[in-house]
Design an enzyme around this catalytic site. Structure first.
Site, mmCIF file in Angstrom:
data_model
loop_
_atom_site.group_PDB
_atom_site.id
_atom_site.type_symbol
_atom_site.label_atom_id
_atom_site.label_comp_id
_atom_site.label_asym_id
_atom_site.label_seq_id
_atom_site.Cartn_x
_atom_site.Cartn_y
_atom_site.Cartn_z
ATOM 1 N N ILE A 48 2.115 20.487 12.127
ATOM 2 C CA ILE A 48 1.187 21.552 12.801
ATOM 3 C C ILE A 48 1.715 22.938 11.747
ATOM 4 O O ILE A 48 1.908 23.283 11.738
ATOM 5 C CB ILE A 48 1.884 21.418 14.180
ATOM 6 C CG1 ILE A 48 1.069 20.738 15.029
ATOM 7 C CG2 ILE A 48 1.137 22.882 15.048
ATOM 8 C CD1 ILE A 48 2.156 19.773 16.274
ATOM 9 N N CYS A 58 6.505 19.820 9.735
ATOM 10 C CA CYS A 58 5.380 18.877 9.335
ATOM 11 C C CYS A 58 5.538 17.605 10.667
ATOM 12 O O CYS A 58 6.267 17.586 11.355
ATOM 13 C CB CYS A 58 6.823 18.498 8.269
ATOM 14 S SG CYS A 58 6.736 18.916 7.445
ATOM 15 N N GLU A 60 6.539 14.414 9.914
ATOM 16 C CA GLU A 60 7.646 13.273 10.001
ATOM 17 C C GLU A 60 8.165 14.472 11.365
ATOM 18 O O GLU A 60 8.715 13.762 11.926
ATOM 19 C CB GLU A 60 8.802 13.269 9.075
ATOM 20 C CG GLU A 60 7.886 12.826 8.035
ATOM 21 C CD GLU A 60 7.189 13.424 7.719
ATOM 22 O OE1 GLU A 60 6.277 14.824 7.436
ATOM 23 O OE2 GLU A 60 6.932 13.312 5.939
ATOM 24 N N CYS A 100 12.295 17.425 6.483
ATOM 25 C CA CYS A 100 11.948 16.268 7.293
ATOM 26 C C CYS A 100 13.326 14.929 7.160
ATOM 27 O O CYS A 100 13.842 14.656 7.772
ATOM 28 C CB CYS A 100 10.645 15.994 6.881
ATOM 29 S SG CYS A 100 9.846 16.998 7.923
#
Ligand code: THU
Length: 137
Positions: A48, A58, A60, A100
Site C-alpha cells: 500500500i 510492504c 509482507e 519486513c
C-alpha cells in the site's frame, strides 16, 4: 518445527500471487502480494503506497498485521510474489526487504519457510540471521 504439506505451501504461494491484485501501487506500478500461514489459516496482504513515498507499507507487513489483528502472533510460513517483475528479473528484486524480515522475525521461528515466488524457499534465518530482539530488562 514440523514440515508443512507441499499442498499447503502451494496454496500459500497461490494466495500471495492473488493478493497482489489488491495492491495499491500507483507510484511504482510494482504490485506485491504476500500470504502468511498462522493458526492453520492463510492471511494475505499487498503493498500500500503513499504520495509521501516513505509511508508505503510492504505486502509482507500488511499480511503479518492481518494475522496479528486476527489474534495470531505465531507465523508458520510466508510466501511473497512480485507479480509485475518480468521473467528473468534479478532475484534480488523479488526478495522481501530488510524491514519486513525484521517484522517477520518478531512473530516467527528462525526455521520457518519463506517462499519467494520465482526464486526459491529460504528459512527466515537465512534471510535475517541476527534479528533484533528486545529482552525485558
Ligand atoms: N515492496 C513490498 O511490498 N515488499 C518488499 O519486500 C519490497 C518492496 C513494495 C514497496 C513498494 O510499494 C514497491 O514494492 C516498490 O518498492
Amino acid at each position: 518445527m514440523h514440515m508443512l504439506e507441499p499442498a499447503v505451501l502451494d496454496q500459500l504461494q497461490t494466495a500471495a500471487r492473488r493478493a497482489a491484485d489488491l495492491a495499491y501501487a500507483p507510484y511504482s506500478r510494482f504490485r506485491v502480494g504476500a500470504a502468511v500461514l498462522a493458526g492453520g489459516q492463510i492471511f494475505t496482504g499487498a503493498n500500500i503506497e503513499n504520495a509521501s513515498y516513505g509511508l508505503t507499507v510492504c505486502a509482507e507487513r500488511t499480511a503479518v498485521f492481518q494475522a496479528v489483528l486476527a489474534g495470531h502472533t505465531r507465523i508458520e510460513a510466508v510466501a511473497v510474489a512480485c507479480v509485475d517483475a518480468p521473467d528473468g528479473t534479478n532475484p534480488g528484486s523479488l526478495m522481501p526487504c530488510g524491514a519486513c524480515r525484521q517484522v517477520l522475525a518478531e512473530f516467527s521461528d528462525p526455521e520457518i519457510q519463506v517462499l519467494v515466488d520465482r526464486v526459491r524457499s529460504f528459512t527466515l534465518a537465512e534471510l535475517l540471521p541476527q534479528p533484533f530482539k528486545l529482552d525485558s530488562f
